[in-house]
Design an enzyme around this catalytic site. Structure first.
Site, PDB file in Angstrom:
ATOM      1  N   ASP A 122      21.122  73.728   3.679  1.00 37.83           N
ATOM      2  CA  ASP A 122      20.868  73.654   5.327  1.00 37.83           C
ATOM      3  C   ASP A 122      21.180  74.826   5.623  1.00 37.83           C
ATOM      4  OD1 ASP A 122      20.366  70.746   4.661  1.00 37.83           O
ATOM      5  OD2 ASP A 122      22.382  70.169   4.934  1.00 37.83           O
ATOM      6  N   ASP A 149      29.849  62.247   5.907  1.00 38.85           N
ATOM      7  CA  ASP A 149      29.541  62.549   4.820  1.00 38.85           C
ATOM      8  C   ASP A 149      31.001  61.272   3.949  1.00 38.85           C
ATOM      9  OD1 ASP A 149      27.687  63.415   5.221  1.00 38.85           O
ATOM     10  OD2 ASP A 149      27.986  65.811   4.216  1.00 38.85           O
ATOM     11  N   ALA A 184      23.124  68.525  11.821  1.00 38.26           N
ATOM     12  CA  ALA A 184      24.942  69.298  11.633  1.00 38.26           C
ATOM     13  C   ALA A 184      24.967  70.270  11.182  1.00 38.26           C
ATOM     14  CB  ALA A 184      25.381  68.097  11.903  1.00 38.26           C
ATOM     15  N   GLY A 243      17.425  81.258  -6.340  1.00 37.47           N
ATOM     16  CA  GLY A 243      17.021  82.028  -5.182  1.00 37.47           C
ATOM     17  C   GLY A 243      15.818  81.762  -4.276  1.00 37.47           C
ATOM     18  N   THR A 261      26.532  70.832  -1.991  1.00 39.71           N
ATOM     19  CA  THR A 261      26.025  70.160  -0.630  1.00 39.71           C
ATOM     20  C   THR A 261      25.335  70.539   0.334  1.00 39.71           C
ATOM     21  OG1 THR A 261      27.342  68.230  -2.082  1.00 39.71           O
ATOM     22  CG2 THR A 261      26.652  67.920   0.838  1.00 39.71           C
ATOM     23  N   GLY A 297      25.157  65.909   7.523  1.00 37.18           N
ATOM     24  CA  GLY A 297      24.163  65.541   7.579  1.00 37.18           C
ATOM     25  C   GLY A 297      23.090  66.812   8.008  1.00 37.18           C
ATOM     26  N   LYS A 298      21.689  66.764   7.955  1.00 43.89           N
ATOM     27  CA  LYS A 298      21.700  68.327   7.902  1.00 43.89           C
ATOM     28  C   LYS A 298      20.655  68.667   8.804  1.00 43.89           C
ATOM     29  CE  LYS A 298      18.490  66.301   4.014  1.00 43.89           C
ATOM     30  NZ  LYS A 298      19.499  66.918   2.995  1.00 43.89           N
TER      31      LYS A 298
HETATM   32  O1  RIB Z   1      21.856  68.303   2.981  1.00 43.30           O
HETATM   33  C1  RIB Z   1      23.143  67.599   2.565  1.00 43.30           C
HETATM   34  C2  RIB Z   1      23.776  67.101   3.905  1.00 43.30           C
HETATM   35  O2  RIB Z   1      22.471  65.862   3.831  1.00 43.30           O
HETATM   36  C3  RIB Z   1      24.835  66.086   3.738  1.00 43.30           C
HETATM   37  O3  RIB Z   1      25.776  66.243   4.876  1.00 43.30           O
HETATM   38  C4  RIB Z   1      24.028  64.770   4.031  1.00 43.30           C
HETATM   39  O4  RIB Z   1      24.841  64.157   5.095  1.00 43.30           O
HETATM   40  C5  RIB Z   1      23.277  64.801   4.233  1.00 43.30           C
HETATM   41  O5  RIB Z   1      22.391  64.189   5.381  1.00 43.30           O
END
Ligand code: RIB
Length: 288
Positions: free
Chosen positions: A234, A12, A41, A206, A230, A38-39
């Site tokens: 996830d 990122d 990771a 929510g 961000t 990355g979603k």
């Molecule tokens: O959901 C956030 C993620 O979306 C970020 O970390 C980015 O890498 C994208 O995959």
């Protein structure tokens, strides 16, 4: 049991900006930083930090071994992550003073994952395990089909939204997770949401779990002062998957997931901001 995650691994590139850029606008960033994202990771880190055994299935390119070191440090098993010639995926992320973001991804190695690689990894999965999937890799439909046939719980985040990918994966899904925009895109394409368990995340409002079998379950978000949203979704999904895997009931799992994302948004970055289970315990003990 265990969680398997066929998921993206991104570097990122994060720019703090005075506002999200308009079309045609050139903007000077106030700050720049780089981190693991990355979603996929992020979900693996959240699941591992929540106490689950998490096997990540993915791919990176050359000269980015630090992302694997970081994932290993968070407790994620990387036996099924390959290092190849296609560059590691990355994301360009703008974050504004209200903690909102806009993200552009370059999939890179995440789309070099083959169905054979996913099948080989999932040969170690057993009934009762869970498979996490998002739309930043290749081979989701093949992996979902294998997992469903083996009796895994298949938890699919329809993000970034792509109707063709969604249609290919949906027949194998146990739990579909979308934000409100993705849910609207799916309704527009299909006329209605599919008749299966769905979680719709609603940011600061929510999250709602709707099911064809039981009454909807709404979990309000905890009120916090966010600095960067961000990876919040996830964190919610990875924590929820871990909680379900560890035997929690849906309402308790949603509460833990909500607590983990509430902490995560108060810190900068994606994976690096995800809290440990003990931090979530402490947070939840202070909230009703
Ligand atoms: O959901 C956030 C993620 O979306 C970020 O970390 C980015 O890498 C994208 O995959």
């Amino acid at each position: 049991m265990a969680i398997w995650n066929l998921g993206s691994i991104n570097i990122d590139h994060v720019y703090r900006v005075p506002h999200l850029p308009a079309p045609g606008e050139t903007l000077s960033a106030l700050e720049y930083s780089q981190g693991l994202g990355g979603k996929g990771a992020n979900q693996s880190v959240a699941a591992a930090r929540a106490g689950a055994i998490c096997h990540h299935i993915g791919a990176i390119g050359p000269s980015s071994g630090w992302v694997l070191d970081e994932l290993t440090g968070y407790g994620v098993d990387l036996a099924h992550v390959t290092v190849g010639a296609v560059p590691t995926g990355h994301a360009i992320i703008n974050v504004d003073p209200q903690a909102e973001n806009s993200i552009v991804i370059y999939p890179g190695a995440n789309r070099a994952i083959t169905a054979e690689m996913a099948a080989s990894a999932l040969s170690g999965a057993v009934a009762g395990d869970s498979l996490l999937l998002q739309n930043e890799t290749s081979a989701q439909a093949e992996a979902a089909a294998i997992a469903a046939s083996k009796g895994l719980r298949v938890i699919y985040s329809a993000a970034p939204f792509d109707i063709a990918a969604v249609r290919a994966v949906l027949p194998h899904v146990s739990l579909l997770v979308m934000n409100e925009i993705e849910a609207e895109q799916l309704r527009a394409a299909e006329g209605a949401l599919p008749p299966l368990d769905c979680i719709i995340t609603k940011g600061a409002q929510g999250a709602e779990w709707v099911s064809p079998n039981v009454a909807p379950l709404f979990m309000p978000a905890f009120k916090v002062a966010p600095v960067d949203t961000t990876g919040a979704g996830d964190t919610f999904i990875g924590t929820l998957a871990a909680a379900l895997d560890l035997g929690l009931a849906p309402e308790a799992a949603m509460r833990r997931a909500s607590g983990a994302s509430a902490i995560q948004v108060t810190r900068a970055g994606a994976a690096q901001a995800i809290p440990m289970a003990a931090e979530v315990d402490t947070f939840l003990n202070t909230r009703s």
